[in-house]
Structure formats: structure tokens, C-alpha cells
Scaffold this active site. Sequence first.
Site, PDB file in Angstrom:
ATOM      1  N   ARG A 155      -1.743  -5.896  19.352  1.00  0.00           N
ATOM      2  CA  ARG A 155      -0.360  -5.287  18.665  1.00  0.00           C
ATOM      3  C   ARG A 155      -0.496  -4.780  20.859  1.00  0.00           C
ATOM      4  O   ARG A 155       0.923  -4.176  21.167  1.00  0.00           O
ATOM      5  CB  ARG A 155      -0.402  -4.015  18.624  1.00  0.00           C
ATOM      6  CG  ARG A 155      -0.273  -3.357  16.901  1.00  0.00           C
ATOM      7  CD  ARG A 155       0.497  -4.258  16.362  1.00  0.00           C
ATOM      8  NE  ARG A 155       0.590  -4.707  15.009  1.00  0.00           N
ATOM      9  CZ  ARG A 155       0.660  -3.615  14.598  1.00  0.00           C
ATOM     10  NH1 ARG A 155       2.163  -2.989  14.948  1.00  0.00           N
ATOM     11  NH2 ARG A 155       1.075  -4.071  13.147  1.00  0.00           N
TER      12      ARG A 155
ATOM     13  N   PHE B 102       3.125  -8.815  20.196  1.00  0.00           N
ATOM     14  CA  PHE B 102       2.702  -8.435  19.304  1.00  0.00           C
ATOM     15  C   PHE B 102       2.545  -9.451  17.822  1.00  0.00           C
ATOM     16  O   PHE B 102       3.813  -9.673  18.073  1.00  0.00           O
ATOM     17  CB  PHE B 102       3.106  -6.916  19.169  1.00  0.00           C
ATOM     18  CG  PHE B 102       4.361  -6.795  18.641  1.00  0.00           C
ATOM     19  CD1 PHE B 102       5.843  -7.258  19.722  1.00  0.00           C
ATOM     20  CD2 PHE B 102       4.645  -6.672  17.742  1.00  0.00           C
ATOM     21  CE1 PHE B 102       6.642  -7.009  19.528  1.00  0.00           C
ATOM     22  CE2 PHE B 102       5.942  -6.115  17.290  1.00  0.00           C
ATOM     23  CZ  PHE B 102       6.938  -6.753  17.966  1.00  0.00           C
TER      24      PHE B 102
ATOM     25  N   GLY C  90       0.813  -1.563  23.316  1.00  0.00           N
ATOM     26  CA  GLY C  90      -0.677  -1.320  23.835  1.00  0.00           C
ATOM     27  C   GLY C  90      -0.902   0.211  24.712  1.00  0.00           C
ATOM     28  O   GLY C  90      -2.360   0.220  25.226  1.00  0.00           O
TER      29      GLY C  90
ATOM     30  N   ASP D 207       0.896  -1.216   0.254  1.00  0.00           N
ATOM     31  CA  ASP D 207      -0.215  -0.019   0.480  1.00  0.00           C
ATOM     32  C   ASP D 207       0.692   1.604  -0.009  1.00  0.00           C
ATOM     33  O   ASP D 207       0.201   2.514   0.489  1.00  0.00           O
ATOM     34  CB  ASP D 207      -1.259  -0.289   0.850  1.00  0.00           C
ATOM     35  CG  ASP D 207      -0.362  -0.213   2.257  1.00  0.00           C
ATOM     36  OD1 ASP D 207       0.775  -0.338   2.209  1.00  0.00           O
ATOM     37  OD2 ASP D 207      -0.884  -1.108   3.107  1.00  0.00           O
TER      38      ASP D 207
ATOM     39  N   ASP E 230       8.326   3.239  20.438  1.00  0.00           N
ATOM     40  CA  ASP E 230       7.927   2.265  20.120  1.00  0.00           C
ATOM     41  C   ASP E 230       8.818   1.284  21.069  1.00  0.00           C
ATOM     42  O   ASP E 230      10.224   1.335  21.112  1.00  0.00           O
ATOM     43  CB  ASP E 230       9.006   1.860  18.481  1.00  0.00           C
ATOM     44  CG  ASP E 230       8.772   0.578  18.154  1.00  0.00           C
ATOM     45  OD1 ASP E 230       8.699  -0.464  19.192  1.00  0.00           O
ATOM     46  OD2 ASP E 230       8.829   0.451  16.471  1.00  0.00           O
TER      47      ASP E 230
END
Length: 718
Positions: free
Chosen positions: A707, A589, A215, A18, A196
Amino acid sequence: MTDIDPGGFRHSTCVFCDGGCAVAIRNDEGIAVSPLDPNLPAICSKAHLWRDYRNHPDRITKPRKNVGSRTNPVWREIEWGQALDEIAERLAAIIEKYGAEAFAVSEMPLNIGFGGITRRFMNHLGSPNYIAPVLLCMGNTAQVHRATYGWYTAADWEHADLIVYFGQNRGPELWPAEFLKLKAALARGAKLIEVDPRITDTALLADHHLRINYGTDGALLLAWINVIIEEGLYDREFVENRTIGFEELAERARAYSPETAASLCGIDAETIRTTARLYANANAAIIPWGVVGDMQKNSTSVLRCQCILRALCGFVNKSEHVVGPSTGPVSNTQLADYEALSQEQRDKQIGSEAYPLLSFKGMDLYEKPCRSAGLDHVPDIMGCSCTAHPASLFEAMRTARPYPIKAFFAVGNNTVMSYANQQGIIEALLAQELVVVYDHWMTPTAQLADYVLPGDAWMERDIMGPTFDVAPVATFCQAFCEPAGECRDWYFVIKELADRMGLDEAFPWRDCYELYDFRLAPIGKTWAEASERPAEPCRPIAAGAFLTPSGKVELKSSVLEALGCDPLPSYEDPSEPDADETEYPLTVFAGVREKCSYNTNHHQIPALRMREPEPEAYLNPADAERFGIDEGDWTTVTTAHGSVRLLAVIDERQPKGTLRVPHGWWKPETPQGLGKGLSGACLYNDGMLFSDEPWNLDPAQGLPNLRGGIRAKIERVR
Ligand SMILES: Nc1nc2c(c(=O)[nH]1)N[C@H]1C(S)=C(S)[C@@H](COP(=O)(O)OP(=O)(O)OC[C@H]3O[C@@H](n4cnc5c(=O)[nH]c(N)nc54)[C@H](O)[C@@H]3O)O[C@H]1N2
Ligand SMILES: Nc1nc2c(c(=O)[nH]1)N[C@H]1C(S)=C(S)[C@@H](COP(=O)(O)OP(=O)(O)OC[C@H]3O[C@@H](n4cnc5c(=O)[nH]c(N)nc54)[C@H](O)[C@@H]3O)O[C@H]1N2
Ligand code: SF4
Ligand SMILES: [Mo]
């Protein structure tokens, strides 16, 4: 195929992922090049290898019929005419017996190059039960942008002086075009905050890397809002004149002090304050889209907070622009012809009671603001508005409750592998009377079908895009070559089925070129003229205006409120309820995208596969030692929901106590059929590990959390 000058370029857009990179080939050369600069890594290896993909011996190039059973398929090649006759007849019989709502589709418009067409077919037949995997991706974000601003916002990379990333990892094989923009911004002196838990290549470029607990982004974002409001760092003029709900937001955010968030996120309170100030004091901050916010327990709140921050600090229409909708060619939404679906059939949409934001009910709330701006109603923003609720739809397919769903089409989507609860999706397909798959390969989903129809690929089709109406532009892609074998475009399939099912008047265009000419008529062009250039800007309507019910940026969302959802962002603990932390000592995750595949695709291409031959779990050295695992061991990763088998990679960049599992793994070269584990899908794919029960869904949109918070164990295979 459109004719071009000998020696000239053919231009297209790669949809091997994408990233939507512009590609071109010179007529007499077999390579895809970046038109930006052939020396820049602006397209990845997947695009360079387009011929290996196009000519792959495993590609399905003729329709196939399953003459065995669902569990023990026997495949026979048949003519297109026979396939279409039989599918139309069987679909009509199912509709006759159970009603049109018994027909459901999961589709990725981007992969097939047509938006709106399948919905038009369904709207005219009378089915509201459409789902799309893009809901787990940018489509989810788009619905939340719409609730807050009335439409989507796009980041202005050229002027950005601060970039805030949530888990985005960009590189030459992972969205190279955005990677180039990032590098250019950093070279100009822009700062980067990367949120992250893992140390990634992109995180290493950051000025601030916040190693957040999985999360818990919602808590961090609420604390940033808290600091910005408490310290008076927000843009008072913008907030007063252009937003509603500030007082209520301030009240809500009061509960999320940096100290409170620190205990949830694992980031110290001072760092939360410093980074909040950095954001608020930037001149042109951007929070570009990233998928982490789309796949969390608190997804809607995470995305709402990002939207709210942009507005609070006055970046909306400064460094983040509200981009549409637009006038110009007939849009995908207009083509879908939602008016054709009766209210009675809309009311049957599966899951719209529990999760109304994505449903017709949600989209209808934008009708008034659109009309008062002089627009038609624009029900859809990114190919996945007005949708059924995926988990509830699969349940209805399995149980026939609240009513039977008996015919299912997977269109450019490997449905089995591209949602949570793969086991439940397989059961759902087994309970169908008709399953049709339109794809390139015998995917795990195709292996459970009655008919597999061979689709053309992007380099084989002339395409008018974009397939989502999100930005004010029309794009034109030229085929590089003819379709392989008997592969056909999706409009051909829909038109043939429509003709056979009495919908010929709704599909008056004989082929895609007549359809494109119809779409281009409002701007006085034809495909032949327009497709000479890659793109044509369209006129945005009310650019910069807020097409929300209040006409303002809704810090407190009237749409969510009207639908009975929390109108303000909040934070809910994403942990699995009643998890046995002794049995399942790690959190897991799904993510860190594979460089050499895209979601579930491309594992068959040898030059790519040799670089990523096996699915891998990443774990911290301390955990490896604790569980007696060595690098290169085959392991079983188990959650309360299911288990997968992965090769262990010991990786100190992976935080202690956490585990990465990859998305999208199957091995096309291994035996097919459910009894054989669907070519590895049941052995390796992340969807085996994650539940789609309500406790693991976002409360507003009902999309699965992939996640964070889910407990797992890892064991060496002995
Ligand atoms: N469990 C789980 N589910 C997820 C995700 C996850 O991480 N975990 N990620 C989500 C995300 S971010 C996204 S974007 C979506 C992606 O969802 P999709 O884009 O639908 O990706 P896939 O499920 O891999 O299905 C793509 C299928 O389309 C086929 N295909 C590709 N090109 C063409 C074409 O030109 N014509 C035809 N007919 N078929 C084509 C491929 O062979 C493949 O079988 O999935 C979401 N679902
Ligand atoms: N080569 C290649 N490129 C791709 C794709 C592909 O399959 N292959 N897929 C494309 C698609 S569809 C998408 S959606 C994008 C996805 O691309 P990204 O947005 O980069 O997503 P991932 O690669 O899954 O990144 C996951 C990162 O997010 C972190 N993360 C996981 N959970 C959390 C969390 O709760 N909070 C925070 N803050 N971080 C977390 C992980 O540690 C990891 O580093 O990539 C696109 N590009
Ligand atoms: S990143 Fe690669 S696969 Fe994705 S669109 Fe760009 S060139 Fe194609
Ligand atoms: Mo995605």
C-alpha cells in the site's frame, strides 16, 4: 440439503466476498434477496447473480488429475475415489520421507465454510505449516487487537457520532451492509473523517478528508496520540484504572509532533490538531476495521495506534466493544485440537523465529490470561493465528531451507495471486512433489497442481458458522440447491483423507451433519433444530474484560515485548531503500477494489465482467501528460520487482505522483499453463510488482506492504 416448508425461505450468508451479507431465497423463486428489505441495496450484484456462478460452464464439477507435467499440464477427469486414494498415498509417502512438517497449506476458511477442520488434520498429522491469506486482511488486525485488549473489538455503529476511516470506500457493490450503516450514521448527524490519498465516493461524504501520503498513516496516528496526550484530552480515569504503559507511550509519542507528522504525511499540522481534538472530544467515536492498516510497512504500529486511541479516549467498551471469546457450540479453535500437535513439531514452524507474533510462540502467551478467566486456552482468534510466516514458507518451498516442504494444498485460495512476490510463489509450487487445489475453477494456482478437487459453493451447502470465532454468535446457513455435478464439501475431503491416513479416530463424524451435531451438543441442540433460524447468540465469556497478560489494555504490549518486538508503536519510512527515483518516478499501491469481482474471483461471470472488462491503472492527468499516456492506452507498469500490463485511466482523483494498480486480475478465458502466463495472472496481477523480502515486510508480523512507498514507472505499450 436441509428440508424446509414449501413456500418458506431458505436463509444463508453470502461469501462471494467477506461482507458476510445475510441472504435468503423463497423456495419457489430463483433470486437472492436481502432479508432486511428487498428494496435496499443490501446485497450486491454478485449475490444476485448466484445462479450464473453456480451453473457456469467452466466450473470444475469432477476431480481432475494432471497427467502431464507441472509446466505442461494435461488434465484428465478421474473418480473421487481414485483422487483421494492417490493424494493420501502420495502425502503419506512425503511425510514418511521428509517428516510431517513437509506438508503446508494455504487456506481461506471463509470461502469453504469450515474453520478448524484443516488445522485438525494438520495437527494430528504433525504439521505446523499453515498459512492463510486473511493474514493480509482482518486477521492481521485481529492479532493486534488481541495483543492490546486480549480479544477483538467491534464498532457500535448505531450510537457512533464520529467515524474514522482509513481508506475504506463503501458502496452498493463494496460492502453494502456497512455502507448502509455509514449512511444511517451520517443521516443521524455523525461526522466522518476519511484518511485516503484518493478522492473516493466515501471521501466525498466526509467532513474531513485527509489526503495523506501513501503508507504514512503511522505518523498521523502517532501525532494524534501526541496531541491528545499533550493537550490532556485523554480519559484519565480509564487510562489510570484500565491500562498499562501510559508513561512509556507518552514518551514515545513526544517524538511525533503534528509538525513532524505533517512533513511525512502531507497533511498540515493544524488539520492534524483539529482532527485529533475532534476524535478525543467525541462521545462515541469508532474506527471501523479497514484493510489499509493490514498491508503497510508499519502495519502493526498503525493497528496498535488505532487500538491505543480507542483506549486513550475511553471508547473501549463504550462505542467499541470487546466481543469475546464465548462459550456455546464447540468452536473452530476447539475443533482444530491444537493440543494434538507436539511441542517438537510446533518448534519447527517456519518463520516463527523472525516473526513470532503470529506463530504458536505468540499465541501461547495468551494461555495464562484465558485460563485465569476460567476459559480453556483459545489459541486462535481469526483462523490465522499460530501460523507459519508466508514469505518464509514460500522460500522454504523453493529452497528446502531450513528443511524441505514438499506437499502443498491450496484450499479455497488462489495462492499464486494472493500474496506478494507471485514469481516466487510459482517457483515454490514448481518445487513441490504434490500440489492439491480445492476450488471452483482452473485458477492460476490450479493450473500448477497435480490434482484439482471440485468444491461446492455457499449456495449449495448447509453450513454451521461462523468460520472464525471472533464474535459470540453461531450462524446457520441453508443450501439453496444441490451441489453442481460431483462438487463436494471440504469436510468430505478431509474425512476421506483422514480415514485413508490412519486418522479415523480424530474424525469420527461421518459427514458434516454429524460434525454439526457434535459442535451443537454443548447447547443441547442438533443441526435440524438449530438451523431453522439464521443465528443463535452465544454467551460471551468475561465480556468487556481484557484477556491480556496484565488483565488491562496494554498501551505498551507485554506480548510484543516478550517476543522481542518493539512493545510501542513507531513509524518507519516505508520508502523502498536505494530506489532510483529517476528510473521509477511514481509510487504505486494495490487497491481500490473492483466492484464486480472479489479478490481473484468472478472474472468469469459475463454479466459482471462486461462491467469491468479490463484491469486498470489510475493516474493523475499531470502524470499522464508527463509520461505521454492517453486514456485507454495499454501500459506497462514496472517496479524493481516485476511488471504488469494495465489499461490507463486518467483520473484526477488520483494524487499526482501516484499510481493505482488493481488486485486479482487474470482472464479465465485465455490459455492455461505456465508457458502461457497462467491465464493472464503473470500479465496483470498486483502480486507481480511487490517484493516479499524483509525490507518490504512489517517488522513485527512480517506481512507485505502493498500500500505505499514502492516505486514504479508507467510506459505506453507501443
Ligand atoms: N497480492 C495481493 N494479495 C492479497 C491481497 C491484495 O490486495 N494483493 N488482498 C488480501 C486480502 S484483503 C484478502 S481478504 C485475501 C483474500 O484471499 P482469498 O479469499 O483466498 O481470495 P483469492 O486468493 O481470490 O482466492 C479465492 C479462491 O477461492 C475460490 N473459492 C471461492 N469460493 C469457494 C468455495 O466455496 N469453495 C471452494 N473450494 N473455493 C472457493 C475462488 O474460486 C478463488 O480461486 O487475499 C489477500 N491477498
Ligand atoms: N466488490 C468488492 N468488494 C470488496 C472486495 C472486492 O474485491 N470486491 N474485497 C473485500 C475485501 S477482501 C476487502 S479487504 C475490502 C477492502 O476494501 P477497502 O478497505 O475499501 O480497500 P480498497 O478498496 O483496496 O481501498 C483502498 C483505498 O485505500 C486507499 N489507500 C491506499 N493506500 C493507502 C494508505 O497507505 N493509507 C490510506 N489511508 N489509504 C490508502 C486507496 O487510495 C483507496 O481509496 O473490500 C471488500 N469488498
Ligand atoms: S457484498 Fe455482495 S458479494 Fe459480498 S457478501 Fe455481500 S452480497 Fe455477497
Ligand atoms: Mo480482505
